[in-house]
Design a protein around this motif. Structure first.
Motif, PDB file in Angstrom:
ATOM      1  N   HIS A 212      12.632  50.890 165.641  1.00  0.00           N
ATOM      2  CA  HIS A 212      13.396  50.245 164.933  1.00  0.00           C
ATOM      3  C   HIS A 212      13.711  48.816 165.137  1.00  0.00           C
ATOM      4  O   HIS A 212      14.517  48.227 165.997  1.00  0.00           O
TER       5      HIS A 212
ATOM      6  N   ASP B 217      21.268  47.182 169.172  1.00  0.00           N
ATOM      7  CA  ASP B 217      20.817  48.024 167.919  1.00  0.00           C
ATOM      8  C   ASP B 217      19.821  47.958 166.386  1.00  0.00           C
ATOM      9  O   ASP B 217      20.482  46.631 165.625  1.00  0.00           O
ATOM     10  N   ASP B 218      18.732  46.908 166.818  1.00  0.00           N
ATOM     11  CA  ASP B 218      18.201  47.820 168.326  1.00  0.00           C
ATOM     12  C   ASP B 218      16.641  46.584 168.775  1.00  0.00           C
ATOM     13  O   ASP B 218      16.168  47.022 168.901  1.00  0.00           O
TER      14      ASP B 218
ATOM     15  N   GLU C 198      15.530  52.145 159.296  1.00  0.00           N
ATOM     16  CA  GLU C 198      15.851  53.661 160.147  1.00  0.00           C
ATOM     17  C   GLU C 198      17.481  53.713 159.322  1.00  0.00           C
ATOM     18  O   GLU C 198      18.107  54.805 159.414  1.00  0.00           O
ATOM     19  N   GLU C 199      18.105  52.302 159.243  1.00  0.00           N
ATOM     20  CA  GLU C 199      19.381  52.424 158.712  1.00  0.00           C
ATOM     21  C   GLU C 199      19.805  53.437 157.830  1.00  0.00           C
ATOM     22  O   GLU C 199      20.914  53.013 157.711  1.00  0.00           O
TER      23      GLU C 199
ATOM     24  N   GLU D 111      16.251  53.231 172.208  1.00  0.00           N
ATOM     25  CA  GLU D 111      17.414  52.900 170.873  1.00  0.00           C
ATOM     26  C   GLU D 111      18.367  51.954 172.390  1.00  0.00           C
ATOM     27  O   GLU D 111      19.025  52.720 172.277  1.00  0.00           O
TER      28      GLU D 111
HETATM   29 ZN   LIG Z   1      19.589  51.989 166.115  1.00  0.00          ZN
END
Ligand SMILES: [Zn+2]
Length: 489
Positions: free
Chosen positions: A267, A299-300, A332-333, A360
């Protein structure tokens, strides 16, 4: 991308190597302050998507989607996930009028964005919004419909939710604005950068403002006051997954492998700029940092850099047996939005998708798995993949922190729920920069990344060439509905 002369195209020559310098360049770009933390629906997120699409094109990976008739080639890499962001391109203005008894007559207060209030979330209306401020049920009863009212509750998140439930407006729907109590004194935080995104996947949510300082005090005392909120120059920003493909050609023995698909994911979105911290502070006593950007280097951006380098390496090898999809997702978050969108609109049928390899947080070594150059696998006992790679002498290990539930904490779990064998490769060692403004490119270890990805590339080739057929081991996937089994071999 490095020079690719004619001889290096030959199948017998070494592939372009995965290089620390290239990984570092990707991470420095993606995690740079000018990409503003790559929040889904933000301008920084959009710039990140374009950079990734450009990188896939330069690596020689084909776009996965039709190129828009009048669009650039890059449009063929971009899949709109239907999420709309509202970046603030001009400073919102706020004027508050109260007639509180302790104030002699009417008082007018002009709130400054980033000082007295922050725009948190919601689908703002362009122009000027004039709203009655209510802080009791009796006041609310007098203002119908509720979209003409701004609700201020001096209390906790729980208090507010309870209040909203009593009013029959779950999530705050129906209100013109929700005014959330913030920090007692202004100046605890620096002003938000102008491009702070006020975004929502759900345009029916009201505007939410976090108020602090004198404004907060004034609102808590206001009876029957009004606010006027003005926004100009409002535009929306889309959010894209970025997808490239290397078509498979099968093998003489197994031509059907060409139809089978391996999806590599990472992501690229992160959590944006200081607004997030100002609205849900981790430690209220923390001094205001000078740094507003949640860079999301480990991240990430690290995983994205890894997928881009794997794609680059595969694009310079001969055609793989299986088809390879490189999917860099957003959202994603915010709850795996990008991956769920792909799974609802896959480029190739999910029934033919035999494995998802997710990267990840691979930017720093993890001692529990042997330190530099090694990655661990989530849910190692669930599929035959880690065992087969280890048996081939590839240096990957098991996730040593099963209590952290990493198997369920990244994009792979969305594939798992659809029955597709899917695992995350990582070297995250619970460092304290996780989801903080200090997750910066300079803290990563590009040599570790280079070594780990070269090792992983050998395992990825086993998948690409059909030397490893991923399967669930018995009981390995309790997450998929029984009828999704057809997709998971
Ligand atoms: Zn992540």
């Amino acid at each position: 991308m490095r020079i690719n002369d004619a001889s290096s195209r030959s199948r017998t020559n070494p592939t372009p190597e995965i290089l620390a310098a290239e990984l570092q360049a990707h991470v420095e770009t993606l995690a740079g302050d000018d990409l503003e933390g790559r929040e889904t629906g933000s301008l920084g997120g959009l710039r990140a998507a374009l950079y990734i699409a450009q990188s896939l094109a330069q690596a020689g990976v084909a776009p996965a989607l039709p190129v828009a008739p009048e669009g650039s080639t890059l449009s063929g890499y971009l899949a709109d996930i239907g999420y709309v962001g509202f970046p603030l391109r001009t400073e919102p203005r706020l004027m508050v009028t109260t007639d509180a008894p302790e104030i002699d007559g009417e008082a007018v207060f002009t709130g400054a964005h980033g000082v007295d209030f922050d725009y948190v979330v919601g689908a703002p209306a362009e122009g000027e919004l004039e709203l009655f401020v209510v802080s009791s049920r009796a006041q609310a009863e007098a203002v119908k419909p509720l979209r003409h009212a701004a609700l201020y509750i001096h209390g906790s998140y729980g208090d507010r939710q309870q209040w909203l439930e009593v009013m029959g407006s779950p999530g705050g729907r129906g209100w013109g604005a929700l005014l959330l109590p913030g920090w007692p004194t202004p100046g605890d935080h620096r002003p938000l950068p102008l491009h702070g995104v006020a975004s929502s996947v759900d345009a029916t949510l009201p505007v939410m403002l976090r108020v602090r300082g004198p404004l907060r005090k004034q609102l808590s005392e206001a009876t029957g006051g009004t606010i006027k909120l003005g926004i100009e120059g409002l535009e929306t920003t889309p959010a894209y997954n970025v997808i490239g493909v290397i078509p498979g050609q099968g093998t003489p023995d197994r031509p059907e492998l060409a139809r089978e698909v391996i999806v590599f994911t990472a992501h690229y979105d992160h959590i944006g700029i200081r607004g997030r911290a100002a609205t849900s502070p981790r430690e209220p006593d923390d001094p205001a940092p000078d740094d507003l950007v949640f860079n999301g280097a480990d991240d990430d951006a690290s995983g994205v850099a890894g997928v881009l380098e794997l794609a680059h390496a595969f694009a310079h090898e001969g055609a793989p047996a299986r088809t390879l999809v490189f999917l860099l997702v957003t959202g994603e978050e915010k709850g795996l939005l990008g991956t769920e969108h792909y799974l609802d609109h896959p480029v190739f049928p999910l029934a033919d998708t035999v494995y998802n390899l997710n990267l990840e947080m691979i930017g720093r070594p993890d001692p529990t798995v042997g330190g530099p150059g090694r990655l661990w696998v989530t849910g190692p006992e669930r599929t035959n993949v880690m065992g087969a790679m280890e048996a081939a002498g590839i240096g990957v290990g098991a996730d040593m922190r099963p209590e952290q539930n990493f198997f369920q904490r990244s994009d792979n779990i969305a594939f798992v729920r659809r029955g597709v064998p899917a695992q995350t490769f990582s070297s995250y060692a619970l460092h304290e920069d996780y989801h903080r403004v200090t997750d910066e490119a300079a803290t990563l270890d590009p040599d570790h990344m280079q070594a780990a990805l070269r090792e992983l590339l050998r395992g990825a080739r086993m998948l690409a060439q059909g030397e490893l057929d991923p399967v669930w081991l018995p009981g390995g996937n309790p997450y998929a509905p029984a009828d999704a089994g057809a997709a998971g071999r």
